[in-house]
Design a protein around this motif. Structure first.
Motif, PDB file in Angstrom:
ATOM      1  N   GLY A 138      -0.510  14.492  51.738  1.00 54.71           N
ATOM      2  CA  GLY A 138      -1.437  15.046  52.716  1.00 54.71           C
ATOM      3  C   GLY A 138      -2.564  15.832  52.093  1.00 54.71           C
ATOM      4  O   GLY A 138      -3.476  16.275  52.790  1.00 54.71           O
ATOM      5  N   LYS A 139      -2.512  16.004  50.776  1.00 56.55           N
ATOM      6  CA  LYS A 139      -3.499  16.821  50.072  1.00 56.55           C
ATOM      7  C   LYS A 139      -4.346  16.019  49.087  1.00 56.55           C
ATOM      8  O   LYS A 139      -5.197  16.594  48.413  1.00 56.55           O
ATOM      9  CB  LYS A 139      -2.764  17.927  49.288  1.00 56.55           C
ATOM     10  CG  LYS A 139      -1.964  18.898  50.160  1.00 56.55           C
ATOM     11  CD  LYS A 139      -2.871  19.902  50.848  1.00 56.55           C
ATOM     12  CE  LYS A 139      -2.100  21.023  51.501  1.00 56.55           C
ATOM     13  NZ  LYS A 139      -2.986  22.120  51.956  1.00 56.55           N
ATOM     14  N   SER A 140      -4.120  14.706  48.993  1.00 56.11           N
ATOM     15  CA  SER A 140      -4.646  13.957  47.853  1.00 56.11           C
ATOM     16  C   SER A 140      -5.524  12.777  48.213  1.00 56.11           C
ATOM     17  O   SER A 140      -5.834  11.953  47.352  1.00 56.11           O
ATOM     18  CB  SER A 140      -3.474  13.466  46.988  1.00 56.11           C
ATOM     19  OG  SER A 140      -2.765  14.553  46.448  1.00 56.11           O
ATOM     20  N   GLY A 141      -5.954  12.682  49.463  1.00 54.49           N
ATOM     21  CA  GLY A 141      -6.820  11.572  49.829  1.00 54.49           C
ATOM     22  C   GLY A 141      -8.142  11.599  49.083  1.00 54.49           C
ATOM     23  O   GLY A 141      -8.551  12.628  48.530  1.00 54.49           O
ATOM     24  N   ASP A 142      -8.821  10.470  49.050  1.00 53.12           N
ATOM     25  CA  ASP A 142     -10.148  10.421  48.438  1.00 53.12           C
ATOM     26  C   ASP A 142     -11.038  11.492  49.078  1.00 53.12           C
ATOM     27  O   ASP A 142     -11.077  11.620  50.304  1.00 53.12           O
ATOM     28  CB  ASP A 142     -10.779   9.043  48.640  1.00 53.12           C
ATOM     29  CG  ASP A 142     -10.027   7.941  47.919  1.00 53.12           C
ATOM     30  OD1 ASP A 142      -9.220   8.260  47.028  1.00 53.12           O
ATOM     31  OD2 ASP A 142     -10.245   6.761  48.265  1.00 53.12           O
ATOM     32  N   THR A 143     -11.743  12.248  48.265  1.00 56.59           N
ATOM     33  CA  THR A 143     -12.676  13.326  48.655  1.00 56.59           C
ATOM     34  C   THR A 143     -11.977  14.587  49.151  1.00 56.59           C
ATOM     35  O   THR A 143     -12.620  15.492  49.668  1.00 56.59           O
ATOM     36  CB  THR A 143     -13.708  12.882  49.719  1.00 56.59           C
ATOM     37  OG1 THR A 143     -13.090  12.769  51.015  1.00 56.59           O
ATOM     38  CG2 THR A 143     -14.360  11.555  49.350  1.00 56.59           C
ATOM     39  N   PHE A 144     -10.654  14.699  48.989  1.00 46.79           N
ATOM     40  CA  PHE A 144      -9.928  15.872  49.490  1.00 46.79           C
ATOM     41  C   PHE A 144      -9.985  17.073  48.532  1.00 46.79           C
ATOM     42  O   PHE A 144      -9.327  18.076  48.788  1.00 46.79           O
ATOM     43  CB  PHE A 144      -8.450  15.515  49.743  1.00 46.79           C
ATOM     44  CG  PHE A 144      -8.193  14.756  51.008  1.00 46.79           C
ATOM     45  CD1 PHE A 144      -9.187  14.058  51.657  1.00 46.79           C
ATOM     46  CD2 PHE A 144      -6.908  14.716  51.559  1.00 46.79           C
ATOM     47  CE1 PHE A 144      -8.933  13.347  52.829  1.00 46.79           C
ATOM     48  CE2 PHE A 144      -6.646  14.014  52.726  1.00 46.79           C
ATOM     49  CZ  PHE A 144      -7.656  13.323  53.360  1.00 46.79           C
ATOM     50  N   GLY A 145     -10.801  16.968  47.448  1.00 45.06           N
ATOM     51  CA  GLY A 145     -10.841  18.067  46.492  1.00 45.06           C
ATOM     52  C   GLY A 145     -12.240  18.421  46.015  1.00 45.06           C
ATOM     53  O   GLY A 145     -12.507  18.391  44.801  1.00 45.06           O
ATOM     54  N   PRO A 146     -13.162  18.812  46.905  1.00 42.18           N
ATOM     55  CA  PRO A 146     -14.481  19.267  46.447  1.00 42.18           C
ATOM     56  C   PRO A 146     -14.364  20.514  45.559  1.00 42.18           C
ATOM     57  O   PRO A 146     -13.711  21.489  45.943  1.00 42.18           O
ATOM     58  CB  PRO A 146     -15.220  19.596  47.750  1.00 42.18           C
ATOM     59  CG  PRO A 146     -14.502  18.822  48.818  1.00 42.18           C
ATOM     60  CD  PRO A 146     -13.070  18.805  48.384  1.00 42.18           C
ATOM     61  N   LEU A 147     -15.007  20.467  44.389  1.00 44.51           N
ATOM     62  CA  LEU A 147     -14.972  21.581  43.437  1.00 44.51           C
ATOM     63  C   LEU A 147     -16.388  21.999  43.063  1.00 44.51           C
ATOM     64  O   LEU A 147     -17.236  21.160  42.796  1.00 44.51           O
ATOM     65  CB  LEU A 147     -14.232  21.185  42.159  1.00 44.51           C
ATOM     66  CG  LEU A 147     -12.734  20.947  42.218  1.00 44.51           C
ATOM     67  CD1 LEU A 147     -12.241  20.520  40.839  1.00 44.51           C
ATOM     68  CD2 LEU A 147     -11.982  22.183  42.682  1.00 44.51           C
ATOM     69  N   GLY A 148     -16.625  23.300  42.971  1.00 40.92           N
ATOM     70  CA  GLY A 148     -17.905  23.806  42.512  1.00 40.92           C
ATOM     71  C   GLY A 148     -18.663  24.502  43.630  1.00 40.92           C
ATOM     72  O   GLY A 148     -18.068  24.877  44.645  1.00 40.92           O
ATOM     73  N   PRO A 149     -19.955  24.748  43.434  1.00 37.13           N
ATOM     74  CA  PRO A 149     -20.837  24.060  42.487  1.00 37.13           C
ATOM     75  C   PRO A 149     -20.695  24.498  41.027  1.00 37.13           C
ATOM     76  O   PRO A 149     -20.967  23.726  40.129  1.00 37.13           O
ATOM     77  CB  PRO A 149     -22.232  24.430  43.006  1.00 37.13           C
ATOM     78  CG  PRO A 149     -22.047  25.753  43.661  1.00 37.13           C
ATOM     79  CD  PRO A 149     -20.684  25.693  44.289  1.00 37.13           C
TER      80      PRO A 149
END
Length: 281
Positions: A172-183
């Motif tokens: 439930g935490k690992s779909g494509d785009t589920f981890g935006p990091l930054g900027p």
């Protein structure tokens, strides 16, 4: 120092944001901000540079994730008491640790995709730590010696997959785009007090989440000591440290993300994320 990666997906180059807000090219001095190069030896070399002599880059180009190719992407669940309560869980006695797939990582302003079979997509503003050297059984009072820097993470979560499909949280935490990091990947010297950082997240201009790191159940140093007592942490590893209350799951009735929603995340000293939610085509 504020490091970032700029360019089209898969072709980002390492850069820094100088004191005048200009993006400067670091590609002649470091190959990338990845597990092979995120170390204190490189940091020391970069600190010696005359930033004004570095090539200036276009401030309008895409910003990628501030970390590339990490070995691990760990996450901490239920680390703010009010968030635990809003989801119907009790505050944990020990950190709740789970994995996010490294393949979920995207840039801070990239679109967040609602998968075709998703019913309950949710947001979680968080602060992530990035490890700068091998860490094994670290003492809590020495934990910061192992941290390269900090960044914003949106721990995007599909609640139906996380809670109603059996097994562990990772799917439930690992779909494509589920981890935006930054900027930015921000070094420790840029942050006055880690235990007094404000976090917020707005959806379509309406405030959903507000928090402060002083309200974390387990602080940054404790988390490093705890994790490294079980798992050897390596340079480039990411640990995102939990979210404050205000997630869609905790609303009455629950309110999940939909096509066209616009998210705005902000954390003291770490910058801002602006992303749009779009349905998978």
């Amino acid at each position: 120092m504020k490091f970032l990666r700029v360019g089209n997906p898969g072709n980002e180059i390492p850069a820094l944001l100088d004191q005048d807000g200009k993006i400067r090219d670091l590609s002649k001095h470091v190959r990338d901000f990845d597990r092979k190069n995120l170390n204190f030896e490189n940091l020391e070399k970069l600190q010696q540079l005359d930033f004004s002599k570095l090539d200036e880059l276009d401030n309008n180009q895409r910003i990628g994730s501030c970390v590339s190719d990490p070995g691990n992407f760990f996450a901490i669940g239920l680390n703010y008491k009010e968030h635990a309560e809003e989801t119907g869980a009790k505050a944990p006695d020990y950190p709740v640790v789970f994995n996010k797939s490294v393949h979920s990582i995207v840039g801070p302003n990239d679109n967040i995709i609602i998968p075709k079979n998703s019913k309950k997509l949710d947001h979680e503003v968080e602060i992530a730590m990035v490890i700068g050297k091998k860490a094994k059984r670290v003492n809590e009072n020495e934990a910061q010696e192992y941290v390269f820097g900090y960044c914003i993470c949106n721990d995007v979560s599909e609640r139906d997959w996380q809670k109603d499909k059996g097994g562990q949280w990772v799917k439930g935490k690992s779909g494509d785009t589920f981890g935006p990091l930054g900027p930015y990947l921000v070094t420790k010297d840029e942050i006055e007090n880690l235990n007094n950082l404000n976090l917020s997240l707005d959806v379509n201009g309406n405030r959903h989440q507000t928090g402060n790191t002083s309200l974390m159940i387990f602080n940054f140093n404790y988390l490093i000591a705890h994790l490294s007592s079980f798992i050897t942490l390596m340079p480039g590893d990411i640990i995102t440290t939990g979210t404050p209350p205000g997630v869609g799951l905790g609303m009455n009735p629950p309110k999940f993300l939909k096509d066209g929603d616009e998210l705005f995340l902000k954390v003291d000293h770490l910058g801002e994320q602006k992303s749009k939610v779009v349905s998978e085509k």
